[in-house]
Structures are given as C-alpha cells and as structure tokens.
Design a protein around this motif. Structure first.
Motif, mmCIF file in Angstrom:
data_model
loop_
_atom_site.group_PDB
_atom_site.id
_atom_site.type_symbol
_atom_site.label_atom_id
_atom_site.label_comp_id
_atom_site.label_asym_id
_atom_site.label_seq_id
_atom_site.Cartn_x
_atom_site.Cartn_y
_atom_site.Cartn_z
ATOM 1 N N SER A 150 0.819 -1.207 0.000
ATOM 2 C CA SER A 150 0.000 0.000 0.000
ATOM 3 C C SER A 150 0.857 1.262 0.000
ATOM 4 O O SER A 150 0.507 2.257 -0.650
ATOM 5 C CB SER A 150 -0.942 0.012 1.208
ATOM 6 N N VAL A 151 1.991 1.242 0.705
ATOM 7 C CA VAL A 151 2.859 2.416 0.730
ATOM 8 C C VAL A 151 3.404 2.703 -0.667
ATOM 9 O O VAL A 151 3.492 3.862 -1.096
ATOM 10 C CB VAL A 151 4.011 2.220 1.738
ATOM 11 N N THR A 152 3.744 1.652 -1.406
ATOM 12 C CA THR A 152 4.202 1.832 -2.781
ATOM 13 C C THR A 152 3.146 2.550 -3.614
ATOM 14 O O THR A 152 3.449 3.509 -4.333
ATOM 15 C CB THR A 152 4.530 0.473 -3.411
ATOM 16 N N SER A 153 1.905 2.110 -3.498
ATOM 17 C CA SER A 153 0.841 2.716 -4.296
ATOM 18 C C SER A 153 0.500 4.128 -3.824
ATOM 19 O O SER A 153 0.183 4.998 -4.639
ATOM 20 C CB SER A 153 -0.402 1.822 -4.253
ATOM 21 N N ALA B 204 -6.215 6.472 -16.955
ATOM 22 C CA ALA B 204 -5.283 5.574 -17.635
ATOM 23 C C ALA B 204 -4.819 4.471 -16.700
ATOM 24 O O ALA B 204 -4.568 3.347 -17.129
ATOM 25 C CB ALA B 204 -4.082 6.366 -18.148
ATOM 26 N N VAL B 205 -4.704 4.794 -15.405
ATOM 27 C CA VAL B 205 -4.221 3.831 -14.405
ATOM 28 C C VAL B 205 -5.169 3.837 -13.219
ATOM 29 O O VAL B 205 -5.523 4.900 -12.694
ATOM 30 C CB VAL B 205 -2.794 4.176 -13.936
ATOM 31 N N LEU B 206 -5.566 2.646 -12.793
ATOM 32 C CA LEU B 206 -6.425 2.476 -11.632
ATOM 33 C C LEU B 206 -5.707 1.592 -10.620
ATOM 34 O O LEU B 206 -5.320 0.467 -10.942
ATOM 35 C CB LEU B 206 -7.750 1.835 -12.037
ATOM 36 N N ILE B 207 -5.513 2.101 -9.408
ATOM 37 C CA ILE B 207 -4.910 1.325 -8.334
ATOM 38 C C ILE B 207 -6.024 0.842 -7.418
ATOM 39 O O ILE B 207 -6.775 1.652 -6.861
ATOM 40 C CB ILE B 207 -3.889 2.163 -7.548
ATOM 41 N N ALA B 208 -6.150 -0.461 -7.273
ATOM 42 C CA ALA B 208 -7.198 -1.064 -6.455
ATOM 43 C C ALA B 208 -6.547 -1.699 -5.232
ATOM 44 O O ALA B 208 -5.895 -2.735 -5.335
ATOM 45 C CB ALA B 208 -7.983 -2.102 -7.248
ATOM 46 N N MET C 60 -7.563 5.786 -7.579
ATOM 47 C CA MET C 60 -7.332 4.729 -6.602
ATOM 48 C C MET C 60 -8.622 4.336 -5.918
ATOM 49 O O MET C 60 -9.434 5.196 -5.564
ATOM 50 C CB MET C 60 -6.307 5.207 -5.551
ATOM 51 N N ILE C 61 -8.819 3.033 -5.770
ATOM 52 C CA ILE C 61 -9.909 2.485 -4.960
ATOM 53 C C ILE C 61 -9.300 2.136 -3.611
ATOM 54 O O ILE C 61 -8.439 1.256 -3.517
ATOM 55 C CB ILE C 61 -10.516 1.228 -5.602
ATOM 56 N N PHE C 62 -9.723 2.810 -2.555
ATOM 57 C CA PHE C 62 -9.116 2.613 -1.246
ATOM 58 C C PHE C 62 -9.699 1.382 -0.561
ATOM 59 O O PHE C 62 -10.751 0.865 -0.927
ATOM 60 C CB PHE C 62 -9.308 3.862 -0.395
ATOM 61 N N ILE D 44 -4.469 -1.643 -14.521
ATOM 62 C CA ILE D 44 -4.861 -1.805 -13.125
ATOM 63 C C ILE D 44 -3.703 -2.362 -12.307
ATOM 64 O O ILE D 44 -3.058 -3.333 -12.702
ATOM 65 C CB ILE D 44 -6.075 -2.747 -12.998
ATOM 66 N N VAL D 45 -3.437 -1.719 -11.163
ATOM 67 C CA VAL D 45 -2.543 -2.276 -10.151
ATOM 68 C C VAL D 45 -3.437 -2.822 -9.043
ATOM 69 O O VAL D 45 -4.160 -2.069 -8.382
ATOM 70 C CB VAL D 45 -1.581 -1.220 -9.580
ATOM 71 N N LEU D 46 -3.406 -4.121 -8.850
ATOM 72 C CA LEU D 46 -4.282 -4.797 -7.893
ATOM 73 C C LEU D 46 -3.474 -5.227 -6.684
ATOM 74 O O LEU D 46 -2.604 -6.089 -6.776
ATOM 75 C CB LEU D 46 -4.943 -6.008 -8.553
#
Length: 350
Positions: A55-58, A180-184, A100-102, A214-216
C-alpha cells in the motif's frame, strides 16, 4: 501483434522507488527498490504479507504520503515525472489520469454526502460538467458498476448501502474520468465470495471497455489467479519475484513465494477434527528500521546459506519475464502446489 508492430509504451513506469519515514528517533525503510512497468489494459497484482510495503508503494505513486515520507527513485505517468511534482500537478492528475480504490469504503466515503454528490464532484472538477450533466453521468456510472436502480441510489448515503454496494460506488468514483491507471487496494477485503466475484467482474469489464491499466493490491492469491496478467511479490519493502501470473503459479522460485502459495488452504486440507489446516511461514517479518545488506527473508528461509546473510540479492532474470531476487532459488523439484482459484476463498470461509 504482428512482427512489425512495436509493443505499446508503458503508461506507468516505476524505477527504483524508495520510501523512508523519518521519525524523531529512527527511520523506517518502508519501500526499497521497487520497479515495474504497466501497459494499457494490463493487470499487475502486488502481493505479500501485511506490512510488506504494497500500500505504501501505491500511495507513493499517487502522491498521497505524509510529509514525514522521503521518496526516491522515479515514477512516470505517460512520460511525466511525478516524484517531486507540485501539488497543482497532482490535483490535475488524481481522479483524471490516475485513480485509486481505497481499502475501506465506509471510511473513504463521506458519510454526510450522498453517493451521487461524491461522484459528481470529480466530474465537475475535472470535466467541467454542469450539475445536471454530472448527475446524469453519475447515474450512468452507477449502472456501469452494477448497482441496481441507479437513479434511486444516486441520492442515497453510504450507510444506506451494503458493503459490496459501497465498494462499487468507490469504483464508480475512481473510473468517472476514464483514468489511464487504476490502483485497487484490497478491493475485495471483508466481502463474501459472491460479492467478491461481482467486484472482480466489474474491474475486468472496466479494463476491457476502457483499456484501463490496473494495479491490484491483494493478499488473496485466488483473486490474483483469476484476474492478474503479471505478479509482483514483495517482502519487507523489497521486490523478491516478478513473473507472468501463469508462470508464477506454475514455477514459483523464491522461497517466500512458495511459502505464500503453500499457506493457501486447499480443498480437502482439513484435520481429523474437521478444522482447516494451513501451512505457515515460520518466523516474523523483520523490523523495517534495520534493513540489512542481505536477504531480508534469510532468517525465515530453509534454503538460506552464508552468502544470503552477507549480501543483498538483486533481481535477476530466470527466464523470459520471470525475475527473482534470491541467491539460491527453491530447489529444482516442482513444488507440490495445485493451481489457485477463487474457490480457495470459498473453502477458507466454510
């Protein structure tokens, strides 16, 4: 892709990312040397134990870390450097090109605003829509993420919705401007198996419709097997293995990766008393205030030798796109692991 076509340029590139948190008496090395590329329409899963730096990376990629954080390395979105970017630049990108989806929708959503209001704020800010047009678009988005009767739900408050519905609202907010980028970040945590499957279907549908990368972030290897194209395994803030998802599950090479897969409950793996039986990784996660110039996993690793404690292993290529940071990859014999699927989560919940 034909032989004359070039592969698409990565939409997001992370190079040697480091994150340190400076306190009054110590420094916590939360992220140490993370690198990856993310291409349009690709799903990258980031996995590891709690506290490994996922999570810290994202949050660093999103520019959402507190002032006590010191960020090094490079993060580029569409070729634009984000490390050290101004707050004005971040405000123009967050919610528009990068969303980002928290983890917890009940605490991430504002309890005193309707879900429609929270969606329209993004649309009005980034797309300059009128309130009427933004409301109409909000209803479309609620329908897109599978919320029934969206014209009615748009005027409801978060506490009036179930956990799965709130998570879908979070997704609607995140994709409102076609990022363009979604972090989930753990998008299926604390949801039952049926709702979890629905959330994953929504994410895959959005990727297919919009080409969103997507970064999951997840602990659930069943989710990874069902969804991801590539996997990044992290331990103690460091990347230890990267590979295409099928390759990782077929040939896990880092002892930590094998430990994670071995700790997944398999159908039929129960004790005589009927209790679930899980294999565990012995030992404890190391203190991130004392990152050694050695393999962080060595104290817990059955394959560790003297050189593991005397020098940090760098990521090296095993084959193709399979990379590993290990002096002594797990033995040549294939691990006795069955493919992981979403049914694993159902077995655990019984």
């Amino acid at each position: 892709m034909t032989a004359t076509q070039k592969p698409a340029e990565p939409v997001l590139s992370v190079r040697d990312l480091t994150v340190d948190f400076h306190g009054p008496d110590s420094v916590v090395h939360a992220v140490d040397g993370v690198s990856y590329d993310l291409h349009p329409g690709e799903v990258l899963a980031v996995v590891g134990e709690s506290g490994c730096g996922k999570s810290v990376t994202s949050m660093a990629v999103m520019g959402l870390l507190p002032p006590t954080a010191r960020i090094g390395g490079s993060v580029t979105l569409d070729g634009q450097e984000l490390v050290g970017a101004s707050e004005r630049t971040w405000r123009s990108l967050r919610g528009r090109r990068l969303s980002m989806i928290f983890q917890e929708p009940m605490t991430s959503l504002n309890p005193v605003l309707t879900v429609g209001r929270q969606i329209t704020e993004v649309l009005i800010h980034h797309q300059k829509l009128s309130k009427k047009d933004a409301r109409a678009r909000a209803i479309e988005l609620l329908d897109l993420v599978g919320i029934p009767a969206p014209a009615e739900r748009v005027d409801e408050y978060p506490h009036q919705l179930s956990g799965g519905m709130r998570q879908r609202v979070m997704i609607a907010i995140a994709v409102a401007c076609d990022p363009a980028v979604l972090i989930a970040d753990e998008p299926t945590t604390a949801l039952d198996v049926t709702v979890q499957a629905g959330i994953l279907d929504v994410l895959k549908s959005l990727r297919d419709r919009l080409g969103t990368a997507i970064v999951l972030i997840t602990h659930d290897l069943g989710v990874v097997a069902e969804t991801a194209d590539r996997v990044l395994v992290m331990y103690a803030g460091r990347p230890v293995e990267q590979a295409p998802a099928e390759e990782l599950f077929a040939h896990p090479s880092h002892p930590y990766t094998r430990g994670l897969l071995g700790a997944v409950l398999r159908p039929g793996s129960r004790t005589a008393e009927g209790r679930a039986r899980l294999n565990e990784i012995p030992g404890l996660v190391p203190d991130l205030r004392k990152q050694p110039d050695a393999c962080s996993f060595a104290p817990r690793c059955t394959f560790a030798q003297d050189d593991c404690r005397g020098g940090r292993p760098e990521l090296r290529t095993l084959s193709g796109a399979h990379r590993i940071a290990c002096h002594h990859p797990a033995g040549s014999a294939e691990p006795e692991l069955m493919p992981v699927s979403a049914s694993t989560s159902e077995e655990v919940s019984r």
